[in-house]
Motif scaffolding. Sequence first.
Motif, PDB file in Angstrom:
ATOM      1  N   SER B  97       0.950   3.738   4.321  1.00 24.58           N
ATOM      2  CA  SER B  97       1.875   2.600   4.293  1.00 24.58           C
ATOM      3  C   SER B  97       2.215   2.150   5.706  1.00 24.58           C
ATOM      4  N   LEU B 101       1.138  -1.385   7.347  1.00 23.78           N
ATOM      5  CA  LEU B 101       2.359  -2.179   7.192  1.00 23.78           C
ATOM      6  C   LEU B 101       2.148  -3.616   7.677  1.00 23.78           C
ATOM      7  N   ARG B 103      -0.113  -5.578   6.644  1.00 19.48           N
ATOM      8  CA  ARG B 103      -1.515  -6.010   6.485  1.00 19.48           C
ATOM      9  C   ARG B 103      -2.166  -5.273   5.329  1.00 19.48           C
ATOM     10  N   GLU B 104      -1.390  -5.002   4.285  1.00 19.73           N
ATOM     11  CA  GLU B 104      -1.884  -4.206   3.164  1.00 19.73           C
ATOM     12  C   GLU B 104      -3.055  -4.917   2.487  1.00 19.73           C
ATOM     13  N   MET B 112      -2.457 -10.632 -10.894  1.00 17.99           N
ATOM     14  CA  MET B 112      -1.457 -10.277  -9.886  1.00 17.99           C
ATOM     15  C   MET B 112      -2.157  -9.673  -8.681  1.00 17.99           C
ATOM     16  N   SER B 113      -1.614  -9.938  -7.534  1.00 16.74           N
ATOM     17  CA  SER B 113      -2.188  -9.417  -6.309  1.00 16.74           C
ATOM     18  C   SER B 113      -1.470  -8.120  -5.950  1.00 16.74           C
ATOM     19  N   LEU B 114      -2.129  -6.983  -6.207  1.00 15.26           N
ATOM     20  CA  LEU B 114      -1.494  -5.684  -5.993  1.00 15.26           C
ATOM     21  C   LEU B 114      -2.078  -4.985  -4.773  1.00 15.26           C
ATOM     22  N   VAL B 115      -1.246  -4.169  -4.139  1.00 17.88           N
ATOM     23  CA  VAL B 115      -1.682  -3.413  -2.973  1.00 17.88           C
ATOM     24  C   VAL B 115      -2.717  -2.374  -3.404  1.00 17.88           C
ATOM     25  N   ARG B 117      -3.873   0.812  -3.070  1.00 17.45           N
ATOM     26  CA  ARG B 117      -3.447   2.101  -2.501  1.00 17.45           C
ATOM     27  C   ARG B 117      -4.647   3.003  -2.180  1.00 17.45           C
TER      28      ARG B 117
END
Lengths: 332, 256
Positions: B97, B101, B103-104, B112-115, B117
């Motif tokens: 993270s 940070l 710029r994920e 949906m635009s999800l990070v 991981r």
Amino acid sequence: MATPQIQSVPSLWARLQEKSIEQLHIRLESIVVLVGLAAIMAILSPFFLSVSNFMNILLATSTIGVLAIAATFVLSSGGLDLSIGSVLGLSGVVGAAFAVNLGMPTPIAVLATIGAGALAGLVNGWVITRGFVPAFIVTLGMLGIARGLALVISDGRVIYGLPDWMLFLGQGRPFGIPMPVIILIIVAIIMHIVLAYTRYGRHTLAIGDNENAARTAGINVEFHRLTLYTLSGGLAGLAGLLFATRINSGDPTAGITYELTAITAAIIGGTNLFGGRGSILGTMIGAMIMGVLQNGLNLLAVQSYYQQMAIGCVLVLAVFIDQFQQRQETKV
Amino acid sequence: MSLLDLSGIEKSFGSVSVLHGVDLTVGAGEVIGLVGDNGAGKSTLMKIVTGMYQADRGSITLEGDNILELTPGERRARGIEMIYQDLALAKQQDVASNIFLGREPTRRVLGMSLVDRRKMKLDAQKMIDRLGAKLPAITRPVGSFSGGQQQSVAIARALTFNPKIVIMDEPTAALAVREVQSVLDLIRQLKSQGIGVILISHRLNDVLSVTDRIIVLRQGRAAANLLTKETTMPDIVSAIVGGGDVMVAAAHEAQG
């Protein structure tokens, strides 16, 4: 819970805890407290364990649950919104005034209810980020302003008689499940995804964790805060809609001290009071704990004055335990 | 053409004038030492480069493009990275993270635009390994790490997105001897990759050992622009304190 000081294989509890925090963003203790509390209530009252009582708890939790989502977002960004209870009252009155006094169709009245909350939140956020007045003061001021405005608009009286379509939102029961519960579940799932898995949510936590780090990372901290307070107000407006449509009236005194319960639910659910940590699923468990507590005390015929005291005690206790754990974890 | 070009930078805070027309250039693969007394304007100048402050007057170009109007985020995207003295880490968040940070990477799920991981964790681990840093676990909050480990995270964050310029503010001030050497090695490695480095440090020995040029700021002006290989400790000290009897101070510094 004794953790071994030497580096060894972590206990089953520790491994489950890690998985739970990583995947679900929930601390296991809160689930244990919820189950334990429910077990105690089930033993003390024969009425506790029933489907209809379970629905009652969920229905009573729906308004607080939506407010607690708002509290989670603001708290985990390092902010504070004390005005959500009053904004709930104001929104309900505005919605009722639109629907009853002005005779507006349901969609417009619904939008006005949520919009009134969002507008109050926008004002909060604008004064906090542009006027550099501390959030505590701004939202404490809004607590008074929104409540007063609700009384002015309604002339101090309850506005009765919402149209049928609006009532469906508060009193409808598709598949036997109360509409407010369905709305809470949908909103909670969406907001959980937003906080845990979107850039917006990650940035919210980062701002609460280290504002300077967020700023150097290129995040527009002031604008982000402005949107957070607007979101908080909008959710308080939604809670106002659920409340007003459930009791079929815009009550200017609705939601007094609800901010206390909502913030308590968020903190029990693992939200860091000083920002940087928070999860909507955790908050929902916190809200359920508050719901079970209130429902159980009702079933046991405990006077509501004592319930108010119980909520206050739970808030202080939850923060005490959180601080205690953090001291343990950072102890050298 | 130099990589980064500052000219005539002026900045004042209210009635306090901090910078009076500073010029500075950094070429690709060049390591610049920025030294000066406390209050000479080093940090202010660097914050103007990263966009945290707006210059009152002067121009900044990166590879010939004017970047004066860009926000800190946009300048980062152009390849200007800074490692802050306080590291600027979000202590309760995990390594990935922090590195990503602002710029994920995202992926689309049901519109949906999800990070992403998984990608973040993999890339973060790769970067940490490339730096040869030893971290207990990249899923732990960085606040639970030691100072040196936290610095590794801050460095990894600066290097993950192929920067053109890396600014380091006192990177060695709080480190143990061995860790200092690994930071200096890292600076040489960046230089060999053609990355421009600006090193702010009070440790003049470190500055003399890794830089190509040394800029001395004094009272908001670039008091000296010295080629490191033609420079000795007394020259720098003299430029920092502004002439006069510098032998005592220089002798003290030379002892390291």
